[in-house]
Scaffold this active site. Structure first.
Site, PDB file in Angstrom:
ATOM      1  N   CYS A  80       0.846  -1.201   0.000  1.00 57.19           N
ATOM      2  CA  CYS A  80       0.000   0.000   0.000  1.00 57.19           C
ATOM      3  C   CYS A  80       0.879   1.248   0.000  1.00 57.19           C
ATOM      4  CB  CYS A  80      -0.870   0.037   1.250  1.00 57.19           C
ATOM      5  SG  CYS A  80      -2.152  -1.217   1.269  1.00 57.19           S
ATOM      6  N   ASP A 392      -6.638  -2.719 -24.215  1.00 57.22           N
ATOM      7  CA  ASP A 392      -6.376  -2.729 -22.768  1.00 57.22           C
ATOM      8  C   ASP A 392      -4.920  -3.128 -22.567  1.00 57.22           C
ATOM      9  OD1 ASP A 392      -6.441  -2.903 -20.028  1.00 57.22           O
ATOM     10  OD2 ASP A 392      -7.785  -4.624 -19.930  1.00 57.22           O
ATOM     11  N   CYS A 419      -4.099   1.218 -17.708  1.00 55.51           N
ATOM     12  CA  CYS A 419      -3.671   1.180 -16.307  1.00 55.51           C
ATOM     13  C   CYS A 419      -2.572   2.202 -16.062  1.00 55.51           C
ATOM     14  CB  CYS A 419      -3.214  -0.224 -15.920  1.00 55.51           C
ATOM     15  SG  CYS A 419      -1.960  -0.881 -17.006  1.00 55.51           S
TER      16      CYS A 419
HETATM   17  N1  SAH Z   1      -8.027  -7.240 -21.129  1.00 47.21           N
HETATM   18  C1  SAH Z   1      -7.528  -8.281 -20.268  1.00 47.21           C
HETATM   19  C2  SAH Z   1      -6.031  -8.202 -19.982  1.00 47.21           C
HETATM   20  C3  SAH Z   1      -5.406  -6.856 -19.868  1.00 47.21           C
HETATM   21  S1  SAH Z   1      -3.763  -6.887 -19.230  1.00 47.21           S
HETATM   22  C4  SAH Z   1      -8.308  -8.319 -18.989  1.00 47.21           C
HETATM   23  O1  SAH Z   1      -8.906  -7.329 -18.604  1.00 47.21           O
HETATM   24  O2  SAH Z   1      -8.323  -9.343 -18.334  1.00 47.21           O
HETATM   25  C5  SAH Z   1      -2.782  -6.702 -20.654  1.00 47.21           C
HETATM   26  C6  SAH Z   1      -2.602  -7.977 -21.438  1.00 47.21           C
HETATM   27  O3  SAH Z   1      -1.817  -7.666 -22.579  1.00 47.21           O
HETATM   28  C7  SAH Z   1      -1.877  -9.089 -20.718  1.00 47.21           C
HETATM   29  O4  SAH Z   1      -2.679 -10.238 -20.790  1.00 47.21           O
HETATM   30  C8  SAH Z   1      -0.574  -9.268 -21.509  1.00 47.21           C
HETATM   31  O5  SAH Z   1      -0.153 -10.604 -21.580  1.00 47.21           O
HETATM   32  C9  SAH Z   1      -0.961  -8.769 -22.867  1.00 47.21           C
HETATM   33  N2  SAH Z   1       0.089  -8.232 -23.748  1.00 47.21           N
HETATM   34  C10 SAH Z   1       1.235  -7.608 -23.412  1.00 47.21           C
HETATM   35  N3  SAH Z   1       1.877  -7.169 -24.505  1.00 47.21           N
HETATM   36  C11 SAH Z   1       1.130  -7.516 -25.581  1.00 47.21           C
HETATM   37  C12 SAH Z   1       1.249  -7.318 -26.996  1.00 47.21           C
HETATM   38  N4  SAH Z   1       2.290  -6.675 -27.508  1.00 47.21           N
HETATM   39  N5  SAH Z   1       0.277  -7.785 -27.788  1.00 47.21           N
HETATM   40  C13 SAH Z   1      -0.790  -8.433 -27.271  1.00 47.21           C
HETATM   41  N6  SAH Z   1      -0.955  -8.653 -25.947  1.00 47.21           N
HETATM   42  C14 SAH Z   1      -0.016  -8.200 -25.103  1.00 47.21           C
END
Ligand code: SAH
Length: 553
Positions: A80, A392, A419
Site C-alpha cells: 500500500c 487494454d 492502467c
Molecule cells: N483485457 C484483459 C487483460 C489486460 S492486461 C483483462 O482485462 O483481463 C494486458 C494484457 O496484454 C496481458 O494479458 C498481456 O499478456 C498482454 N500483452 C502484453 N503485450 C502484448 C502485446 N504486444 N500484444 C498483445 N498482448 C499483449
C-alpha cells in the site's frame, strides 16, 4: 539541500505514486507517507540539484485528510502507498492524476476535459477487495518460518498474515501452512543460498462462487507429507483446488512454469457479470472483481453495441472483455501475446456457449497489421473494417504502428482501457491527430490504497468523408487555447477585407496546422485518405498574412 539535512516541510502536493511533495526555500522534496496538508519533519535521504527525497521523521501537524491506517504495517509494507490518506482524497488524487496527464501529455484543453471527464468510480468498501494474493515465505531470527509481504523496494519480509486488502480466509490458510512447516521442520526458501523449500503461497478466491484455490510454489518437486497438508487445507469451507507449482530457478519470477494438482481440481470458477471464467494458478485474472465488473460495464457502455458490430479486443488476456462484449456484438476478435491466456479465453468462450468470439495469439502490433494486409490481398480495393476497437494494453501502452492500423480500420469507436494514464495520454494524442476525438473519460479505482488507477476512454471517429461535415465539426472546436488569439471569424474578415478572398474555417485550420499552432485534439487531419479539399496557395498566403497580422505566427 544536503543529504541527512532535517527540514520542516508543509506538504502541498501529491506525486504520481501518492508521495507527499513540499518545498523548502524553493527546493522540492518528495516525502513518502506524507499526506497533502501535513506539516512534517523530514530527513533528506537523496539530494539532487533541484529536488530530493526525504524520509518522514515526525508529523508536526497532521493534515485533516490524514486517517489512521487500517493495517499496522501500512507504512513499511510495499503493498500500500496511500493508506494514510482518506479514501475520498485518494479518489480526488487519482482523478487529478488522470486529468493532469491528459492535459500535459495529450494537450487537451481544460474546457474539453471539463466536458468529457466523468466522476471517478470508487469502492464502497475500499478494503478486502483482492481476490488474489501471493505471499512470500522466509525465516525469522529464531529460525521460524514466516510469511507476509515485502517491505517497499526490498525483499525483506514483514511477517503479517492479515493483509487489509486481501480476503480473511488468507490468514487461516497461511497459519495452517506455517504450523505444518513448523511441525515437520520444512524450511522456507532462502533467495541468497538457494536452500529451503516453500517459496510462495498463492491464494485465489472467487467472490461470486466462494471457491478457494491454494497453490504452493516450491523449490523442489514435492512437499514431504503433502497429502497431510492437503487434508488440513481442504477442511476450509470453499476449498476447491490445492496445487503445487515447482520453481527451482533463482529468479524473482514467482510462479513455476506449470503446476500439479495435489487435491481437487486445477482451477476455480468465478463470474464477472453473467460470464463464467475458469481460473488456473497461472492465469491472469483481474484482482478486484467488484471494480472489474464496473470497469467492463463501462467499456461495454462506451462501446454502445447494438448487435451487428465487428469488434476487436486487443490485449485480451483470458478474454474477459471479449466475452463481455460478445454478448452484445456480432463478432469479436481477441488478440493476446500469451498462448496460455488464449487457451483460457477459448475455454471460457466454450463454457459460456459463446460462439462469436475468435482469438489470435501474438503481438497486437503484429497480428492486426497482418490481418489488415491479408484482408486487402483477399479483397482487392477493400480495406478491413472494424466497428469498435477495444484496447487494454499493459503499462507501456500501444505501439504507434498499432495505433496506425487501428485508424486505418476506421472504427466508429475506440474504447481505450488503461492502467497508466501517462501512456494513455501519449496514445490519445496520436489518435486525436488522426481523426478521432475524445468523447468520454472515466477513472475506475481498481486498487484502493495504492497509487494506481485505471482509466476508460471513448473516442469517436470524426466524420471526414465530406468537407461540409468537417466544417461542422470544426465549428464545434472550442477555442480556449493560445491558438485563439484571433477567432476564425476575425481571420476570415481580415482576409476578405485585405484580399477580397473568402476563406473557409477548414482552410484556416489547415494553415494553422502547417505552422504548428493547432495542437488541438479534435482537429481533423482527415488521416490522408478522405477527400478533404486542400487550401489553394493564394488563399494560404492570404491566411498567413492574417495570422501574421494577429501575431499568431
Ligand atoms: N483485457 C484483459 C487483460 C489486460 S492486461 C483483462 O482485462 O483481463 C494486458 C494484457 O496484454 C496481458 O494479458 C498481456 O499478456 C498482454 N500483452 C502484453 N503485450 C502484448 C502485446 N504486444 N500484444 C498483445 N498482448 C499483449
Amino acid at each position: 539541500m544536503q543529504k541527512n539535512e532535517i527540514a520542516r516541510v508543509t506538504i502541498e502536493d501529491i506525486g504520481v505514486n501518492g508521495e507527499g511533495i513540499g518545498k523548502v526555500n524553493g527546493y522540492t522534496l518528495f516525502i513518502k507517507d506524507a499526506v497533502i496538508g501535513d506539516v512534517v519533519e523530514a530527513k533528506v535521504i537523496k539530494a539532487k540539484k533541484n529536488y530530493g527525497y526525504a524520509r518522514l521523521m515526525k508529523i508536526l501537524t497532521p493534515s485533516p485528510d490524514r486517517v489512521e491506517p487500517r493495517c499496522p504495517f501500512a507504512r513499511k509494507c510495499g503493498g500500500c502507498q496511500i493508506q494514510e490518506m482518506s479514501y475520498e482524497k485518494q479518489l480526488e488524487f487519482k482523478n487529478r492524476k488522470i486529468r493532469g496527464n491528459l492535459e500535459r501529455i495529450a494537450g487537451f484543453s481544460p474546457d474539453l476535459l471539463d466536458k468529457v471527464m466523468e466522476p471517478i468510480v470508487g469502492m464502497e468498501e475500499p478494503f478486502y477487495y483482492r481476490n488474489k494474493a501471493q505471499f512470500p515465505f522466509g525465516t525469522d531470527k529464531e529460525g521460524n518460518p514466516i510469511t507476509g509481504f515485502y517491505a517497499g523496494r526490498t525483499h525483506d519480509i514483514i511477517a503479517n498474515t492479515d493483509c487489509a486488502l486481501g480476503v480473511s480466509v488468507n490468514q487461516e490458510i497461511l497459519e495452517i501452512v506455517l504450523d505444518f512447516m513448523k511441525e515437520y521442520r520444512i524450511a522456507s526458501y532462502d533467495e541468497k543460498s538457494g536452500n529451503g523449500l516453500i517459496r510462495h503461497v498463492l491464494i485465489r478466491y472467487g467472490f461470486t462462487t466462494k471457491e478457494i484455490m491454494v497453490c504452493l510454489v516450491i523449490n523442489g518437486k514435492k512437499i514431504p507429507r503433502g497429502e497431510e497438508l492437503a487434508e488440513r487445507l481442504k477442511k476450509i469451507d470453499g476449498m476447491t483446488s490445492i496445487t503445487i507449482s515447482s520453481n527451482m530457478k533463482n529468479t524473482n519470477v514467482i510462479m513455476g512454469e506449470s503446476y500439479e494438482t495435489l487435491w481437487g481440481q486445477g482451477f476455480i470458477t468465478d463470474y464477472i457479470g453473467d460470464v463464467k471464467y475458469q481460473i488456473s494458478p497461472l492465469s491472469f485474472y483481474q484482482v478486484n472483481p467488484v471494480q472489474t465488473e464496473k470497469l467492463y460495464g463501462l467499456a461495454l457502455d462506451y462501446a454502445g453495441l447494438k448487435g451487428d458490430e465487428t469488434v476487436w479486443d486487443l490485449y485480451c488476456g483470458i478474454g474477459t472483455i471479449s466475452l463481455f462484449l460478445a454478448q452484445k456484438a456480432k463478432q469479436v476478435y481477441g488478440v493476446e501475446i500469451v498462448p496460455q491466456a488464449i487457451e483460457d479465453a477459448q475455454n471460457n468462450a466454450r463454457i459460456n456457449g459463446i460462439e462469436n468470439a475468435k482469438f489470435y495469439v501474438g503481438k497486437a502490433e503484429e497480428v492486426l497489421p497482418e490481418y489488415y494486409r491479408e484482408y486487402e490481398k483477399e479483397h482487392p480495393g477493400e480495406a478491413a473494417h472494424a466497428d469498435v476497437i477495444v484496447v487494454d494494453p499493459p503499462r507501456k501502452g500501444c505501439e504507434e504502428s498499432l495505433l496506425k492500423t487501428m485508424v486505418d480500420m476506421k472504427p466508429e469507436k475506440i474504447v481505450y482501457v488503461s492502467c497508466d494514464s501517462a501512456t494513455l495520454a501519449r496514445d490519445l494524442k496520436v489518435l486525436c491527430g488522426e481523426g478521432y476525438q475524445v468523447e468520454r473519460v472515466r477513472g475506475v479505482d481498481q486498487f484502493p490504497m495504492t497509487g494506481h488507477v485505471e482509466t476508460v476512454v471513448l473516442l469517436s471517429k470524426l466524420k471526414s468523408t465530406k468537407s461540409i461535415e468537417v466544417e461542422i465539426k470544426l465549428d464545434e472546436m472550442d477555442l480556449t487555447q493560445a491558438e485563439s488569439k484571433a477567432t476564425y471569424a476575425e481571420i476570415k474578415e481580415y482576409v476578405l477585407k485585405n484580399t477580397g478572398l473568402k476563406v473557409s474555417q477548414l482552410y484556416i485550420a489547415q494553415v494553422k496546422r502547417k505552422h504548428g499552432i493547432i495542437e488541438r485534439v479534435n482537429y481533423n487531419t482527415g488521416n490522408g485518405k478522405a477527400k478533404i479539399p486542400q487550401v489553394p496557395l493564394e488563399k494560404e498566403q492570404a491566411i498567413e498574412e492574417a495570422l501574421r497580422h494577429f501575431k499568431m505566427i
